[in-house]
Design a protein around this motif. Sequence first.
Motif: not given
Length: 214
Positions: A4-5, A99-101, A104-106, A193-194
């Motif tokens: 996702a990231s 996000g990859y690290l 943070v989240d979706f 995001s999904y």
Amino acid sequence: MKKASILMIIGPLFLLGLYVFPLWTIMLGAPQYPDPLGMNIHINGIRDVNEFDIQNIDGLNHYIGMKTLPKPEEMWEFSTFPIVIGIMIGLGVLVGILGYLKKVDFRWFLGWFVLMSVLGVLGMYDFNEWMVDYGTNLDPNAIMKLANPDGTPMSYKPPLFGYAKMLNFEVSSLPSTGAWMMFTGMMLTLVASYMGWKSKKISNVRKTKPLAAS
């Protein structure tokens, strides 16, 4: 979350196409013009579709009292929009990296998408307002003064989206390559995001299973 990231990093990069390709294209076709006249709306100015198109459009507009098409320095949007797009690209890539690290989240992915959507709507509203002024604020001393059947001055506002008949011209106003690249990039961030939401949901289920078993 990593997939996702990565998608969140790639999505905003599609907006780089706005610096190369037109965002919108308006074409005017008429019997006396075998090759339609057209203008490409870029985020930093208005350019010909074919050589001399803008010159010819301005020549036609002069007779009915319309303003000449604005040069980049005559509209604040053409200097502001490239900066805003650059900030959004940088912000989107940064959110994807965080996000990859797992910093943070979706929800940050979705927040970027919502913010970009709001800016897009505001941009379209501003574009439409410019076209209203361009097509209705006419020179009272124009050579040709045309009116509607009820006597009101005729409007020459191009459609924001789609097709319209203006005198003997068929006018089309449609998204161009830059807009489709932006749309694709935004959809990728929505998918990201999904995927992030689904990943977090699965992770939460796995965490609660041992508790349920005990």
